[in-house]
Design a protein around this motif. Structure first.
Motif, mmCIF file in Angstrom:
data_model
loop_
_atom_site.group_PDB
_atom_site.id
_atom_site.type_symbol
_atom_site.label_atom_id
_atom_site.label_comp_id
_atom_site.label_asym_id
_atom_site.label_seq_id
_atom_site.Cartn_x
_atom_site.Cartn_y
_atom_site.Cartn_z
ATOM 1 N N ILE A 103 0.828 -1.211 0.000
ATOM 2 C CA ILE A 103 0.000 0.000 0.000
ATOM 3 C C ILE A 103 0.858 1.255 0.000
ATOM 4 C CG2 ILE A 103 -1.686 1.328 1.318
ATOM 5 C CD1 ILE A 103 -2.777 -1.332 2.378
ATOM 6 N N ALA A 104 1.862 1.299 0.875
ATOM 7 C CA ALA A 104 2.604 2.539 1.104
ATOM 8 C C ALA A 104 3.585 2.863 -0.021
ATOM 9 C CB ALA A 104 3.356 2.459 2.432
ATOM 10 N N LEU A 161 -13.397 -2.918 -7.412
ATOM 11 C CA LEU A 161 -12.118 -2.671 -6.735
ATOM 12 C C LEU A 161 -12.205 -2.811 -5.219
ATOM 13 C CD1 LEU A 161 -10.794 0.414 -8.742
ATOM 14 C CD2 LEU A 161 -9.988 -1.947 -8.883
ATOM 15 N N ILE A 162 -13.402 -3.029 -4.706
ATOM 16 C CA ILE A 162 -13.547 -3.132 -3.262
ATOM 17 C C ILE A 162 -12.802 -4.372 -2.758
ATOM 18 C CG2 ILE A 162 -15.684 -4.478 -3.387
ATOM 19 C CD1 ILE A 162 -14.848 -1.736 -0.832
ATOM 20 N N LEU A 168 -6.995 1.367 -2.390
ATOM 21 C CA LEU A 168 -6.305 2.242 -1.434
ATOM 22 C C LEU A 168 -5.324 3.165 -2.143
ATOM 23 C CD1 LEU A 168 -5.712 -0.316 1.433
ATOM 24 C CD2 LEU A 168 -7.196 1.675 1.510
ATOM 25 N N TRP A 169 -4.708 2.684 -3.232
ATOM 26 C CA TRP A 169 -3.839 3.573 -3.999
ATOM 27 C C TRP A 169 -4.625 4.782 -4.500
ATOM 28 C CZ3 TRP A 169 -1.411 -0.603 -7.730
ATOM 29 C CH2 TRP A 169 -0.629 -1.476 -6.961
ATOM 30 N N ALA A 239 -8.961 3.925 6.253
ATOM 31 C CA ALA A 239 -9.158 3.507 4.861
ATOM 32 C C ALA A 239 -8.937 2.009 4.660
ATOM 33 C CB ALA A 239 -8.255 4.318 3.937
ATOM 34 N N PRO A 240 -7.854 1.410 5.168
ATOM 35 C CA PRO A 240 -7.732 -0.055 5.018
ATOM 36 C C PRO A 240 -8.819 -0.825 5.741
ATOM 37 C CG PRO A 240 -5.605 0.917 5.544
ATOM 38 C CD PRO A 240 -6.626 1.988 5.739
ATOM 39 N N LEU A 241 -9.259 -0.309 6.879
ATOM 40 C CA LEU A 241 -10.300 -0.999 7.624
ATOM 41 C C LEU A 241 -11.614 -1.034 6.848
ATOM 42 C CD1 LEU A 241 -10.855 -2.363 10.381
ATOM 43 C CD2 LEU A 241 -11.612 -0.117 11.209
#
Length: 304
Positions: A103-104, A161-162, A168-169, A239-241
């Motif tokens: 993600i990062a 995309l869920i 997340l990007w 957001a990730p949650l």
């Protein structure tokens, strides 16, 4: 009396005159620099104390952590690595670390690249609607990301995309690029105009000017933006949650650490160990890159 006799007489009289005494001058002491050092050291101690307390608490036994503060470890040192073994086994450090990096890292690269391109276009290229676009980007800085969670969740659900990392990007990059353009644009605008005029005389294209002139000079501010974006993306929990919850993708470290207490119920020692694991990488990155971070933040203010 001749001139020669007059000068001799003056010299003779001068021999009897008392010699002027030198008044000792006191050296001025510069108290500014020691005071500045004291203030810096004080801020370092204040900033580092919670991190040190977290680390010491993570290597103490559960009974010691529950009965006394972390500073008691200096009086009765009794350390163990059992907390890290438990935290790693419960969190699943491998998959969680891989998801956090997945993600990062791309988010940081995309944000830095798009911010540099957008800032250069708004600063050096003339096109219709440039002023309006600049005002829109500034207005987006005050929009809280939380108000878009439900619309973006519906959009990702409709596009399939869920529950994926690219969702997340898109979310994190979209809300950081306006700030990145605002930051880099001020740096590019402060560059000397002679550099661009010389590049135009040499026949360089806009792409060549961007890659050969702008990017090397803007490297400090781009490094600062990359550090900020990496820290924001790595530490993001909400957001990730929401976008990865319930999917087969391994949850990032922040989500797993947040649910560690309810999952294990074994106390705060394991939670401290898991928390220190989650902050170790961004903490090391910030310490290693602090020089470039400060240069990048202050670069636009001292240029020109």
């Amino acid at each position: 009396m001749s001139v020669t006799q007059t000068s001799r007489q003056a010299a003779a009289d001068g021999q009897h005159l008392p010699k002027p005494t030198r008044v000792p001058t006191r050296k001025r002491r510069n108290f500014g620099r020691p005071a500045l050092h004291v203030v810096i050291i004080l801020f370092m101690v204040i900033w580092f104390t919670p991190v040190m307390g977290l680390f010491i608490g993570s290597i103490r036994t559960q009974s010691d952590t529950a009965s006394s503060g972390w500073w008691q470890a200096f009086v009765e040192p009794l350390f163990t690595g059992f907390n890290y073994q438990q935290a790693i086994s419960v969190i699943g450090i491998g998959p969680s670390l891989g998801t956090s990096l997945a993600i990062a890292v791309p988010t940081t690269i995309l944000t830095t690249l798009l911010s540099a391109l957008g800032a250069y276009a708004l600063t050096r290229m003339k096109f219709a609607g440039r002023t309006i676009l600049s005002l829109v980007l500034v207005a987006l800085l005050v929009v809280p990301p939380q108000v878009t969670l439900v619309p973006m969740l519906k959009f990702f659900d409709a596009t399939g995309l869920i529950g994926t990392v690219p969702a997340l990007w898109i979310y994190q990059v979209g809300f950081t690029v306006p700030f990145g353009i605002f930051l880099v644009r001020g740096f590019i605008a402060s560059m000397p105009e002679e550099l661009f005029e010389a590049a135009d005389l040499d026949g360089a294209t806009q792409l060549r000017i961007f890659t050969s002139v702008v990017l090397p000079l803007a490297a400090p501010v781009l490094a600062s933006l990359a550090i900020l974006q990496f820290l924001w993306s790595w530490n993001d929990l909400l957001a990730p949650l929401i976008f990865l919850g319930g999917s087969s993708v391994a949850q990032p470290l922040t989500v797993n650490v947040a649910g560690l207490v309810s999952t294990t119920g074994q106390g705060q020692a394991q939670l401290m160990a898991a928390t220190f694991i989650s902050i170790a990488l961004p903490l090391a990155l910030l310490i290693a890159m602090q020089r470039y971070f400060v240069r990048g933040i202050l670069g636009g203010a001292v240029k020109g």
